[in-house]
Design a protein around this motif. Structure first.
Motif, mmCIF file in Angstrom:
data_model
loop_
_atom_site.group_PDB
_atom_site.id
_atom_site.type_symbol
_atom_site.label_atom_id
_atom_site.label_comp_id
_atom_site.label_asym_id
_atom_site.label_seq_id
_atom_site.Cartn_x
_atom_site.Cartn_y
_atom_site.Cartn_z
ATOM 1 N N LEU A 11 -16.535 -2.916 4.712
ATOM 2 C CA LEU A 11 -16.667 -2.960 3.258
ATOM 3 C C LEU A 11 -18.117 -3.109 2.791
ATOM 4 N N LEU A 28 -13.731 -1.318 -7.619
ATOM 5 C CA LEU A 28 -13.429 -1.109 -6.213
ATOM 6 C C LEU A 28 -11.927 -1.207 -6.047
ATOM 7 N N PHE A 29 -11.372 -0.311 -5.272
ATOM 8 C CA PHE A 29 -9.971 -0.456 -4.909
ATOM 9 C C PHE A 29 -9.877 -0.528 -3.400
ATOM 10 N N ILE A 30 -9.106 -1.496 -2.934
ATOM 11 C CA ILE A 30 -8.881 -1.651 -1.498
ATOM 12 C C ILE A 30 -7.386 -1.561 -1.258
ATOM 13 N N GLY A 31 -6.987 -0.555 -0.517
ATOM 14 C CA GLY A 31 -5.569 -0.423 -0.168
ATOM 15 C C GLY A 31 -5.340 -1.051 1.194
ATOM 16 N N ARG A 32 -4.415 -1.996 1.216
ATOM 17 C CA ARG A 32 -4.142 -2.695 2.475
ATOM 18 C C ARG A 32 -2.698 -2.488 2.865
ATOM 19 N N ARG A 34 0.707 -3.651 3.537
ATOM 20 C CA ARG A 34 1.451 -4.864 3.217
ATOM 21 C C ARG A 34 2.687 -4.981 4.100
ATOM 22 N N VAL A 85 -0.452 -5.128 9.439
ATOM 23 C CA VAL A 85 -0.397 -5.820 8.143
ATOM 24 C C VAL A 85 -1.757 -6.474 7.828
ATOM 25 N N ILE A 110 -8.070 7.111 -6.762
ATOM 26 C CA ILE A 110 -6.978 6.670 -5.888
ATOM 27 C C ILE A 110 -5.658 7.336 -6.285
ATOM 28 N N ASP A 111 -5.422 7.484 -7.584
ATOM 29 C CA ASP A 111 -4.181 8.133 -8.021
ATOM 30 C C ASP A 111 -4.128 9.592 -7.540
ATOM 31 N N LEU A 113 -5.924 10.940 -5.073
ATOM 32 C CA LEU A 113 -5.864 10.937 -3.606
ATOM 33 C C LEU A 113 -4.409 10.945 -3.145
ATOM 34 N N LYS A 114 -3.620 10.106 -3.777
ATOM 35 C CA LYS A 114 -2.236 9.964 -3.346
ATOM 36 C C LYS A 114 -1.378 11.176 -3.695
#
Lengths: 146, 84, 146, 84
Positions: A11, A28-32, A34, A85, A110-111, A113-114
């Motif tokens: 990061l 910043l967006f962090i996709g983790r 879950r 996770v 991000i939207d 991208l998906k």
């Protein structure tokens, strides 16, 4: 900076890319990964991508964001391979002069991208492994709708 | 002419191949080539109505006709959408 | 974690606060001092705050965010004192199960912070120093409007 | 009764004080106390129509009457708004 990696995402190096003396806001967006999905426990996830096209689609998305908002700096990093996770699978960072623009551009990236970037995920849950039920990508779904 | 076909995710698991170089006699569309591959890999059939296509890394319609040297990617539904 | 500090903000420790195995998305906002304002060059900025009330207002904002969105973890850090171009003056980090919620809560917090939290900034520009022309805080402005 | 008044930003520069303990004979509102302070600090005058008030760290109306031991903060316009 647009990068596809099979390693842990660093990061700090992404944040360093957003440095710009004219930028007052960084979103910043962090996709983790879950630990749950549809009420079931998730243990790990295998990310698989068409890397060459991921890169070119991400470059298009970045160009669209720059055309729509006054972006100073921008970084997109997507990780592929097996992830557990808490692992970070995607990071989007956008710096702009003002915060509203940074938020909007980051969320757009991000939207989008998906919707467009060819990535697939195999979910390993307590009850077995399964490719995650995905969406027909945005640019082509129209042909299926009469 | 020669076309390279790329498989991903469950299509890769079904075909047990990352890619396939195909010799094709006459012009064929991406969609028709997928239909033909359903004969080779019967389990492809259930993805027939949901698979997308990209030629040389650009999304395209299933009717796009392939040219010699093209790289055709079969794109199952992408799975960003569910985990957000 | 809600903190007012006079030291450099350590982003890693803030991010560590957002860790939660159920959280799939982290939205982060980083406010940095930029080198320009209203067409003039900015060199540095002195942040001054009513610290006790900053803390209580930030706690209220955090509680509102938690009431409105399913927030897993949340961190707000505001730095006071003299800061230079590129320095980070505020960080908001929110983790939620889903990204839309994280973005919305993060944006709500920074937007509300700027309307309610008693902070003042003295801007040092090439043409002199001046307290930044601010806004009457949200909860009380109504009394001035007839 | 005693009231503590807190000064911030330009009001602190004008008053050259962080705070002031005031002995007050009879009940007074936050707004009236500010007006009285304008006699002591004439340069406060131009903030008269834009200053806000907080008693014991809670925003309040200028008409709020002060009690013994209250901490009254004079809140000039807050300056988050411009740099975003």
């Amino acid at each position: 900076m647009i990068e596809i990696t099979h390693e842990k995402i660093d990061l700090d190096s992404i944040l360093a890319k957003t440095d710009n003396p004219a930028a007052g806001g960084v979103a910043l967006f962090i996709g983790r990964l879950r630990n749950h999905a549809n009420g079931k426990k998730v243990e790990k996830m295998e990310y698989h991508g068409y890397e060459k096209m991921m890169q070119s689609e991400l470059e298009k998305i970045a160009a669209e964001a720059r055309a729509e908002w006054p972006v100073r700096e921008l970084a997109i990093v997507h990780r592929l391979g097996m992830q557990y996770v808490g692992d970070t699978s995607v990071v989007i960072a956008v710096s702009c002069d003002h915060r509203a623009e940074a938020f909007e551009a980051c969320r757009f990236i991000i939207d989008t991208l998906k919707k467009k970037v060819p990535v697939w995920k195999k979910e390993y849950r307590s009850d077995g492994a399964e490719w995650v039920n995905g969406k027909i990508p945005d640019p082509v779904w129209a042909q299926y709708v009469q | 002419m020669t076309v390279k076909v790329l498989f991903f995710a469950m299509l890769r698991e079904i075909s047990q191949a990352d890619e396939l170089d195909l010799e094709i006699e006459k012009a064929i569309s991406a969609g028709d080539l997928f239909d033909a591959l359903c004969n080779k890999y019967p389990d492809f059939e259930k993805y027939k109505s949901i698979v997308s296509f990209a030629v040389n890394s650009e999304y395209c319609d299933r009717s796009q006709v392939l040219n010699d040297g093209d790289e055709l990617a079969l794109i199952p539904p992408i799975s960003g959408g569910r985990h957000d």
